[in-house]
Design a protein around this motif. Structure first.
Motif, PDB file in Angstrom:
ATOM      1  N   PRO A  30     -16.511 -36.761   2.821  1.00 26.14           N
ATOM      2  CA  PRO A  30     -16.633 -35.294   2.775  1.00 26.14           C
ATOM      3  C   PRO A  30     -17.014 -34.657   4.106  1.00 26.14           C
ATOM      4  N   TRP A  31     -17.378 -35.499   5.112  1.00 22.26           N
ATOM      5  CA  TRP A  31     -17.810 -34.927   6.382  1.00 22.26           C
ATOM      6  C   TRP A  31     -16.680 -34.227   7.119  1.00 22.26           C
ATOM      7  N   ARG A  32     -15.443 -34.603   6.813  1.00 21.78           N
ATOM      8  CA  ARG A  32     -14.309 -33.938   7.453  1.00 21.78           C
ATOM      9  C   ARG A  32     -14.279 -32.454   7.096  1.00 21.78           C
ATOM     10  N   HIS A  33     -14.667 -32.131   5.853  1.00 24.62           N
ATOM     11  CA  HIS A  33     -14.690 -30.720   5.434  1.00 24.62           C
ATOM     12  C   HIS A  33     -15.738 -29.946   6.244  1.00 24.62           C
ATOM     13  N   VAL A  34     -16.854 -30.606   6.528  1.00 25.28           N
ATOM     14  CA  VAL A  34     -17.886 -29.965   7.352  1.00 25.28           C
ATOM     15  C   VAL A  34     -17.354 -29.733   8.763  1.00 25.28           C
ATOM     16  N   ALA A  35     -16.683 -30.741   9.309  1.00 21.40           N
ATOM     17  CA  ALA A  35     -16.132 -30.615  10.656  1.00 21.40           C
ATOM     18  C   ALA A  35     -15.086 -29.509  10.725  1.00 21.40           C
ATOM     19  N   LEU A  36     -14.246 -29.404   9.704  1.00 22.18           N
ATOM     20  CA  LEU A  36     -13.223 -28.346   9.683  1.00 22.18           C
ATOM     21  C   LEU A  36     -13.856 -26.962   9.569  1.00 22.18           C
ATOM     22  N   ALA A  37     -14.939 -26.862   8.798  1.00 23.36           N
ATOM     23  CA  ALA A  37     -15.626 -25.569   8.678  1.00 23.36           C
ATOM     24  C   ALA A  37     -16.230 -25.162  10.017  1.00 23.36           C
ATOM     25  N   LEU A  38     -16.836 -26.119  10.723  1.00 23.37           N
ATOM     26  CA  LEU A  38     -17.382 -25.832  12.044  1.00 23.37           C
ATOM     27  C   LEU A  38     -16.277 -25.456  13.016  1.00 23.37           C
ATOM     28  N   ASP A  39     -15.160 -26.167  12.931  1.00 16.49           N
ATOM     29  CA  ASP A  39     -14.033 -25.881  13.810  1.00 16.49           C
ATOM     30  C   ASP A  39     -13.522 -24.455  13.600  1.00 16.49           C
ATOM     31  N   PHE A  40     -13.514 -23.997  12.352  1.00 14.96           N
ATOM     32  CA  PHE A  40     -13.046 -22.640  12.059  1.00 14.96           C
ATOM     33  C   PHE A  40     -13.915 -21.587  12.744  1.00 14.96           C
ATOM     34  N   LEU A  41     -15.221 -21.861  12.866  1.00 18.97           N
ATOM     35  CA  LEU A  41     -16.119 -20.903  13.502  1.00 18.97           C
ATOM     36  C   LEU A  41     -15.759 -20.671  14.964  1.00 18.97           C
ATOM     37  N   GLY A  42     -15.099 -21.648  15.579  1.00 20.36           N
ATOM     38  CA  GLY A  42     -14.697 -21.498  16.970  1.00 20.36           C
ATOM     39  C   GLY A  42     -13.299 -20.954  17.152  1.00 20.36           C
ATOM     40  N   GLU A  43     -12.554 -20.810  16.068  1.00 18.21           N
ATOM     41  CA  GLU A  43     -11.223 -20.215  16.134  1.00 18.21           C
ATOM     42  C   GLU A  43     -11.343 -18.701  16.310  1.00 18.21           C
ATOM     43  N   PRO A  44     -10.289 -18.038  16.796  1.00 21.60           N
ATOM     44  CA  PRO A  44     -10.367 -16.587  17.023  1.00 21.60           C
ATOM     45  C   PRO A  44     -10.844 -15.792  15.814  1.00 21.60           C
ATOM     46  N   ALA A  45     -10.297 -16.074  14.635  1.00 20.08           N
ATOM     47  CA  ALA A  45     -10.702 -15.324  13.446  1.00 20.08           C
ATOM     48  C   ALA A  45     -12.157 -15.598  13.084  1.00 20.08           C
ATOM     49  N   GLY A  46     -12.529 -16.870  13.088  1.00 16.66           N
ATOM     50  CA  GLY A  46     -13.897 -17.224  12.722  1.00 16.66           C
ATOM     51  C   GLY A  46     -14.912 -16.716  13.725  1.00 16.66           C
ATOM     52  N   SER A  47     -14.630 -16.873  15.006  1.00 11.65           N
ATOM     53  CA  SER A  47     -15.577 -16.416  16.027  1.00 11.65           C
ATOM     54  C   SER A  47     -15.709 -14.896  16.020  1.00 11.65           C
ATOM     55  N   ALA A  48     -14.608 -14.191  15.765  1.00  9.77           N
ATOM     56  CA  ALA A  48     -14.672 -12.722  15.711  1.00  9.77           C
ATOM     57  C   ALA A  48     -15.586 -12.262  14.583  1.00  9.77           C
ATOM     58  N   MET A  49     -15.474 -12.909  13.424  1.00  5.96           N
ATOM     59  CA  MET A  49     -16.329 -12.539  12.294  1.00  5.96           C
ATOM     60  C   MET A  49     -17.796 -12.802  12.609  1.00  5.96           C
ATOM     61  N   VAL A  50     -18.060 -13.934  13.252  1.00  7.30           N
ATOM     62  CA  VAL A  50     -19.440 -14.281  13.594  1.00  7.30           C
ATOM     63  C   VAL A  50     -20.008 -13.283  14.603  1.00  7.30           C
ATOM     64  N   ILE A  51     -19.231 -12.934  15.607  1.00  9.79           N
ATOM     65  CA  ILE A  51     -19.703 -12.006  16.630  1.00  9.79           C
ATOM     66  C   ILE A  51     -19.984 -10.635  16.038  1.00  9.79           C
ATOM     67  N   VAL A  52     -19.066 -10.140  15.215  1.00  9.13           N
ATOM     68  CA  VAL A  52     -19.261  -8.819  14.587  1.00  9.13           C
ATOM     69  C   VAL A  52     -20.506  -8.822  13.704  1.00  9.13           C
ATOM     70  N   ALA A  53     -20.677  -9.873  12.906  1.00  9.14           N
ATOM     71  CA  ALA A  53     -21.829  -9.943  12.008  1.00  9.14           C
ATOM     72  C   ALA A  53     -23.132 -10.009  12.795  1.00  9.14           C
ATOM     73  N   CYS A  54     -23.172 -10.816  13.848  1.00  7.99           N
ATOM     74  CA  CYS A  54     -24.399 -10.953  14.641  1.00  7.99           C
ATOM     75  C   CYS A  54     -24.713  -9.663  15.402  1.00  7.99           C
ATOM     76  N   ALA A  55     -23.696  -9.043  15.983  1.00  8.68           N
ATOM     77  CA  ALA A  55     -23.910  -7.800  16.717  1.00  8.68           C
ATOM     78  C   ALA A  55     -24.382  -6.693  15.780  1.00  8.68           C
ATOM     79  N   ALA A  56     -23.784  -6.617  14.585  1.00  5.83           N
ATOM     80  CA  ALA A  56     -24.206  -5.607  13.614  1.00  5.83           C
ATOM     81  C   ALA A  56     -25.652  -5.833  13.190  1.00  5.83           C
ATOM     82  N   GLY A  57     -26.021  -7.093  12.990  1.00  4.08           N
ATOM     83  CA  GLY A  57     -27.402  -7.402  12.630  1.00  4.08           C
ATOM     84  C   GLY A  57     -28.376  -6.981  13.712  1.00  4.08           C
ATOM     85  N   CYS A  58     -28.007  -7.202  14.979  1.00  4.63           N
ATOM     86  CA  CYS A  58     -28.871  -6.794  16.092  1.00  4.63           C
ATOM     87  C   CYS A  58     -29.038  -5.277  16.137  1.00  4.63           C
TER      88      CYS A  58
END
Length: 237
Positions: A69-97
């Protein structure tokens, strides 16, 4: 004159500072060493298309290095670095700040992430190291750099908000960077997307870019506040 009010000047809120003075003396040399490491690794592996001796000593990446099951964890982490995933993370973090009334922090999230990813993209084209055939540029790892940058920024903000001293703050920042870099590096190497030295290069890139960005934002904000204070003092009453 006795009893006269002290002359007003720009007030620097310790809670709003991104790079506290206690951490600056420690992080600046670290950032400089990290930048040198990025350059050294880039020169060493420029134009290469195979893992180096260090990479083979650690692990030779393959498509199935990580299995469920660790591959699913690795794929989820990989998505966070993709353009769509990173954009969502940046927007959420900036909005929180912004909700927490930390405009400098919001600026750091946006600018720091952008500069980190932009630097890795530029370096990939300059170094020209590839994996799994031509066109798959690998050095340094943008995913590792981005995830490490997020952890560094969060640690810097926590250090300022909690009022940590030099030792505690430095320990928190270093530990956050190590954990984030190792976690995303594991995912990228395990998925066969990068060599271990690519992940190391991405980690060092974040260590070099984020402190410099935090310092520049602090300096710009302080100068802007000083100019506004000066204008307010000179305005007729």
């Amino acid at each position: 004159m006795a009893g006269a009010a002290p002359e007003a000047g720009p007030v620097r809120s310790a809670a709003g500072v991104l790079l506290p003075r206690a951490l600056r003396a420690w992080l600046c040399p670290v950032a400089a060493l990290a930048a040198l490491a990025v350059v050294a690794l880039g020169v060493r592996y420029a134009g290469h298309s195979e893992p180096g001796r260090v990479d083979r000593w650690i692990v030779r990446p393959t498509a199935d290095s990580v299995r469920p099951p660790w591959r699913h964890v690795a794929l989820a982490l990989d998505f966070l670095g993709e353009p769509a995933g990173s954009a969502m993370v940046i927007v959420a973090c900036a909005a929180g700040c912004l909700l927490l009334r930390r405009p400098r922090a919001a600026a750091l999230v946006v600018v720091g992430s952008g500069l980190t990813v932009g630097t890795t993209t530029l370096l990939k084209h300059l170094v020209g190291r590839t994996i799994h055939g031509p066109g798959n540029l690998s050095y340094p790892s943008g995913h590792t750099a981005f995830f490490t940058a997020l952890a560094l920024m969060a640690a810097l903000l926590a250090t300022g908000r909690l009022g940590l001293g030099r030792a505690a703050g430095a320990s928190l920042v270093l530990m956050a960077a190590l954990v984030a870099g190792a976690t995303m590096g594991w995912a990228e190497v395990g998925l066969g997307a990068h060599y271990p030295t690519d992940a190391l290069g991405g980690w060092c890139t974040a260590l070099a870019v984020v402190p410099a960005t935090a310092w520049l934002i602090d300096r710009t904000a302080d100068r802007t506040a000083a100019r506004r204070s000066d204008v307010a003092q000179r305005a007729p009453r």
